[in-house]
Write a protein that holds these residues in place. Sequence first.
Motif, mmCIF file in Angstrom:
data_model
loop_
_atom_site.group_PDB
_atom_site.id
_atom_site.type_symbol
_atom_site.label_atom_id
_atom_site.label_comp_id
_atom_site.label_asym_id
_atom_site.label_seq_id
_atom_site.Cartn_x
_atom_site.Cartn_y
_atom_site.Cartn_z
ATOM 1 N N GLU A 215 0.727 -1.247 -0.070
ATOM 2 C CA GLU A 215 -0.149 0.044 0.189
ATOM 3 C C GLU A 215 0.977 1.384 0.157
ATOM 4 O OE1 GLU A 215 -3.461 0.341 -0.264
ATOM 5 O OE2 GLU A 215 -3.440 -1.788 -0.638
ATOM 6 N N ASN B 215 -3.977 7.979 7.057
ATOM 7 C CA ASN B 215 -5.106 7.487 6.480
ATOM 8 C C ASN B 215 -4.964 5.697 6.595
ATOM 9 O OD1 ASN B 215 -7.724 7.457 5.077
ATOM 10 N ND2 ASN B 215 -6.706 7.014 3.188
ATOM 11 N N GLU C 14 -6.491 3.846 8.491
ATOM 12 C CA GLU C 14 -7.862 3.003 8.449
ATOM 13 C C GLU C 14 -8.006 2.345 6.988
ATOM 14 O OE1 GLU C 14 -12.583 3.386 9.550
ATOM 15 O OE2 GLU C 14 -11.340 4.880 10.400
ATOM 16 N N ASN C 15 -8.267 3.290 6.204
ATOM 17 C CA ASN C 15 -8.378 2.838 4.685
ATOM 18 C C ASN C 15 -7.203 1.936 4.374
ATOM 19 O OD1 ASN C 15 -10.787 4.336 4.614
ATOM 20 N ND2 ASN C 15 -9.989 6.053 3.778
ATOM 21 N N LYS D 246 -7.919 -1.478 5.680
ATOM 22 C CA LYS D 246 -9.183 -1.945 4.926
ATOM 23 C C LYS D 246 -9.031 -2.738 3.726
ATOM 24 C CE LYS D 246 -13.659 -0.516 3.421
ATOM 25 N NZ LYS D 246 -14.955 0.498 3.360
ATOM 26 N N SER D 247 -8.073 -1.875 2.742
ATOM 27 C CA SER D 247 -7.483 -2.294 1.422
ATOM 28 C C SER D 247 -6.972 -3.523 1.508
ATOM 29 C CB SER D 247 -6.756 -1.089 0.830
ATOM 30 O OG SER D 247 -6.432 -1.576 -0.590
#
Length: 202
Positions: A145, A184, A186-187, A190-191
Amino acid sequence: MRIYKLMIIPFLLFSSNVLAVSDILKCLAKEELIIHKKKSTGPLYRLNQTLINGVSSLGSMPLKKDFYQRICGENITNSPSLNFLQIGLIYGKRMYPTLSEEASSQERFQYSEMQRVMDGLTKTFFNYVSQVQALSPSAKCLKEEIPELDELYLRFRYLSSEISPDWAYKERKSLTRIFNSLNNLENIFKSCKERDNKKNKK
């Protein structure tokens, strides 16, 4: 010790100039109260505590106005602690006023403390990254990520004694992308979970 700190912080937030508390310390203390209300003891909590301890040693030594606005300004929505870490890494002691020749012994001591705090931010950064990695849904989450972070980590993690003092300024574009992602998480997590679930279904 923890109870004592929580009693002190509200006092810091509304203290007068008599206590000589810097605006940046008040800002970080406000963030600590927010983190405490969420009952979080994760990487951001520990980062906030590290920075509060460092900045508190500087007394009333102020940040330059433009840097303060970038960290704790009214329109800032990101974590002040992460903002301070990012901008401190990149600009170091340039965030603070230059020491004048007429500076008092107290001012010279504060300036020396400020340099110590700035010099310690590289270690603080990599410690924070390690703590975030420990909470990641998978071992490859941050690598996939935030590729810039993985590259930076591999280059510098085990070479701390050889890192140039201005390494972060040279890497400021990469660091900006990294901190945008760290703000960021949290996202990001999640990804990672969604990607891992798809792999497991195959």
